[in-house]
Motif scaffolding. Sequence first.
Motif, PDB file in Angstrom:
ATOM      1  N   THR A   3     -23.570 -43.495  35.718  1.00 43.72           N
ATOM      2  CA  THR A   3     -24.445 -44.631  35.442  1.00 43.72           C
ATOM      3  C   THR A   3     -24.006 -45.883  36.200  1.00 43.72           C
ATOM      4  O   THR A   3     -24.530 -46.952  35.964  1.00 43.72           O
ATOM      5  CB  THR A   3     -24.495 -44.926  33.930  1.00 43.72           C
ATOM      6  OG1 THR A   3     -23.163 -45.143  33.487  1.00 43.72           O
ATOM      7  CG2 THR A   3     -25.140 -43.797  33.162  1.00 43.72           C
ATOM      8  N   ARG A 121     -37.008 -57.074  35.239  1.00 41.68           N
ATOM      9  CA  ARG A 121     -37.528 -56.600  33.948  1.00 41.68           C
ATOM     10  C   ARG A 121     -38.674 -57.486  33.435  1.00 41.68           C
ATOM     11  O   ARG A 121     -38.718 -57.874  32.277  1.00 41.68           O
ATOM     12  CB  ARG A 121     -36.404 -56.488  32.917  1.00 41.68           C
ATOM     13  CG  ARG A 121     -35.342 -55.487  33.304  1.00 41.68           C
ATOM     14  CD  ARG A 121     -34.246 -55.416  32.235  1.00 41.68           C
ATOM     15  NE  ARG A 121     -33.084 -54.708  32.742  1.00 41.68           N
ATOM     16  CZ  ARG A 121     -32.002 -55.306  33.247  1.00 41.68           C
ATOM     17  NH1 ARG A 121     -31.929 -56.610  33.306  1.00 41.68           N
ATOM     18  NH2 ARG A 121     -30.986 -54.589  33.680  1.00 41.68           N
ATOM     19  N   ARG A 124     -42.739 -55.086  30.299  1.00 43.79           N
ATOM     20  CA  ARG A 124     -42.355 -54.459  29.026  1.00 43.79           C
ATOM     21  C   ARG A 124     -42.757 -52.993  29.096  1.00 43.79           C
ATOM     22  O   ARG A 124     -43.871 -52.673  29.517  1.00 43.79           O
ATOM     23  CB  ARG A 124     -43.091 -55.178  27.893  1.00 43.79           C
ATOM     24  CG  ARG A 124     -42.802 -54.659  26.513  1.00 43.79           C
ATOM     25  CD  ARG A 124     -43.555 -55.510  25.500  1.00 43.79           C
ATOM     26  NE  ARG A 124     -43.413 -54.986  24.160  1.00 43.79           N
ATOM     27  CZ  ARG A 124     -44.067 -55.466  23.114  1.00 43.79           C
ATOM     28  NH1 ARG A 124     -44.916 -56.488  23.258  1.00 43.79           N
ATOM     29  NH2 ARG A 124     -43.883 -54.940  21.925  1.00 43.79           N
ATOM     30  N   ASP A 153     -34.209 -36.307  28.385  1.00 47.66           N
ATOM     31  CA  ASP A 153     -32.919 -36.982  28.443  1.00 47.66           C
ATOM     32  C   ASP A 153     -32.658 -37.578  29.824  1.00 47.66           C
ATOM     33  O   ASP A 153     -32.052 -38.637  29.945  1.00 47.66           O
ATOM     34  CB  ASP A 153     -31.790 -36.027  28.055  1.00 47.66           C
ATOM     35  CG  ASP A 153     -31.849 -35.649  26.580  1.00 47.66           C
ATOM     36  OD1 ASP A 153     -32.515 -36.361  25.787  1.00 47.66           O
ATOM     37  OD2 ASP A 153     -31.236 -34.628  26.209  1.00 47.66           O
ATOM     38  N   LEU A 156     -34.489 -40.847  29.979  1.00 44.42           N
ATOM     39  CA  LEU A 156     -33.755 -41.880  29.251  1.00 44.42           C
ATOM     40  C   LEU A 156     -32.523 -42.333  30.038  1.00 44.42           C
ATOM     41  O   LEU A 156     -32.192 -43.522  30.048  1.00 44.42           O
ATOM     42  CB  LEU A 156     -33.387 -41.395  27.851  1.00 44.42           C
ATOM     43  CG  LEU A 156     -34.593 -41.176  26.922  1.00 44.42           C
ATOM     44  CD1 LEU A 156     -34.138 -40.550  25.608  1.00 44.42           C
ATOM     45  CD2 LEU A 156     -35.376 -42.452  26.698  1.00 44.42           C
ATOM     46  N   LEU A 159     -33.740 -44.630  32.800  1.00 42.56           N
ATOM     47  CA  LEU A 159     -34.037 -45.950  32.249  1.00 42.56           C
ATOM     48  C   LEU A 159     -32.761 -46.717  31.930  1.00 42.56           C
ATOM     49  O   LEU A 159     -32.669 -47.922  32.199  1.00 42.56           O
ATOM     50  CB  LEU A 159     -34.923 -45.817  31.009  1.00 42.56           C
ATOM     51  CG  LEU A 159     -36.327 -45.273  31.273  1.00 42.56           C
ATOM     52  CD1 LEU A 159     -37.028 -44.928  29.963  1.00 42.56           C
ATOM     53  CD2 LEU A 159     -37.152 -46.236  32.105  1.00 42.56           C
ATOM     54  N   ALA A 160     -31.770 -46.039  31.389  1.00 41.92           N
ATOM     55  CA  ALA A 160     -30.488 -46.683  31.076  1.00 41.92           C
ATOM     56  C   ALA A 160     -29.830 -47.205  32.354  1.00 41.92           C
ATOM     57  O   ALA A 160     -29.246 -48.291  32.359  1.00 41.92           O
ATOM     58  CB  ALA A 160     -29.567 -45.715  30.342  1.00 41.92           C
ATOM     59  N   ARG A 164     -32.564 -50.525  30.950  1.00 40.65           N
ATOM     60  CA  ARG A 164     -33.736 -50.598  30.067  1.00 40.65           C
ATOM     61  C   ARG A 164     -33.602 -49.642  28.891  1.00 40.65           C
ATOM     62  O   ARG A 164     -33.152 -48.521  29.048  1.00 40.65           O
ATOM     63  CB  ARG A 164     -35.003 -50.228  30.829  1.00 40.65           C
ATOM     64  CG  ARG A 164     -35.390 -51.250  31.854  1.00 40.65           C
ATOM     65  CD  ARG A 164     -36.686 -50.821  32.505  1.00 40.65           C
ATOM     66  NE  ARG A 164     -37.211 -51.861  33.342  1.00 40.65           N
ATOM     67  CZ  ARG A 164     -38.160 -52.704  32.976  1.00 40.65           C
ATOM     68  NH1 ARG A 164     -38.676 -52.637  31.778  1.00 40.65           N
ATOM     69  NH2 ARG A 164     -38.600 -53.621  33.809  1.00 40.65           N
ATOM     70  N   LYS A 165     -34.075 -50.096  27.761  1.00 46.65           N
ATOM     71  CA  LYS A 165     -34.210 -49.252  26.582  1.00 46.65           C
ATOM     72  C   LYS A 165     -35.694 -49.297  26.220  1.00 46.65           C
ATOM     73  O   LYS A 165     -36.200 -50.360  25.852  1.00 46.65           O
ATOM     74  CB  LYS A 165     -33.349 -49.766  25.438  1.00 46.65           C
ATOM     75  CG  LYS A 165     -33.401 -48.894  24.206  1.00 46.65           C
ATOM     76  CD  LYS A 165     -32.327 -49.314  23.221  1.00 46.65           C
ATOM     77  CE  LYS A 165     -32.357 -48.618  21.903  1.00 46.65           C
ATOM     78  NZ  LYS A 165     -32.684 -47.259  21.814  1.00 46.65           N
ATOM     79  N   PRO A 166     -36.398 -48.174  26.337  1.00 46.20           N
ATOM     80  CA  PRO A 166     -37.842 -48.213  26.099  1.00 46.20           C
ATOM     81  C   PRO A 166     -38.164 -48.409  24.622  1.00 46.20           C
ATOM     82  O   PRO A 166     -37.392 -48.049  23.737  1.00 46.20           O
ATOM     83  CB  PRO A 166     -38.314 -46.836  26.565  1.00 46.20           C
ATOM     84  CG  PRO A 166     -37.130 -45.956  26.341  1.00 46.20           C
ATOM     85  CD  PRO A 166     -35.931 -46.825  26.651  1.00 46.20           C
ATOM     86  N   GLU A 167     -39.330 -48.992  24.385  1.00 53.65           N
ATOM     87  CA  GLU A 167     -39.885 -49.033  23.037  1.00 53.65           C
ATOM     88  C   GLU A 167     -40.654 -47.721  22.878  1.00 53.65           C
ATOM     89  O   GLU A 167     -41.513 -47.418  23.700  1.00 53.65           O
ATOM     90  CB  GLU A 167     -40.851 -50.197  22.890  1.00 53.65           C
ATOM     91  CG  GLU A 167     -40.219 -51.553  23.049  1.00 53.65           C
ATOM     92  CD  GLU A 167     -41.267 -52.654  23.011  1.00 53.65           C
ATOM     93  OE1 GLU A 167     -42.035 -52.730  22.026  1.00 53.65           O
ATOM     94  OE2 GLU A 167     -41.307 -53.427  23.984  1.00 53.65           O
TER      95      GLU A 167
END
Length: 176
Positions: A3, A121, A124, A153, A156, A159-160, A164-167
């Motif tokens: 990461t 960012r 949203r 996964d 995710l 995104l990490a 970002r952490k998605p809603e």
Amino acid sequence: MDTTTPLPAPPVDRIGLLGFLSALGIDHTTHDHAPVFTVAESEEIKLDIPGGHTKNLFLKDKKDNLILISAEHSTRIELKRLHERLGCGRLSFGSAERLVDALGVTPGSVTAFALINDPQRRVRFILDAALMAHETVNFHPMKNDATTSISRDGLLAFLAALGRKPEIMDFSSEEA
């Protein structure tokens, strides 16, 4: 999974995106096909590619806040009342110019992967709970002439890596 991989400079294209996924150690498979512009046009393509297939909505509210929703292709999203649930102004589709400026893609090629082109960012990001129920999810790799399959996964982790952490939202609930 690494990461600490540096983000490529926007605008990131398909080659840059797939290279970034590989550098992160995220498995992915890309299937080339004729360009598709709507969910209906992609029905035949989906037959040969397993996993959850997406529709992606690029929206703006009255205050010009930008929102990207990635949902399962069959999810029904009530745009007229969605602003209430999101706690924002009334929503409309973002213009082609705003889409290119914010995410570096054109209409018909909207994809969660385009968030790589939004290091500030400004957009949203909302993921459909029904899409996240699939082990494998499918998105265009920056253009609508291919589909890239990635694990839930892996998405995710991507995104990490973007910070970002998605809603995650359940659009099938009464409130949707």
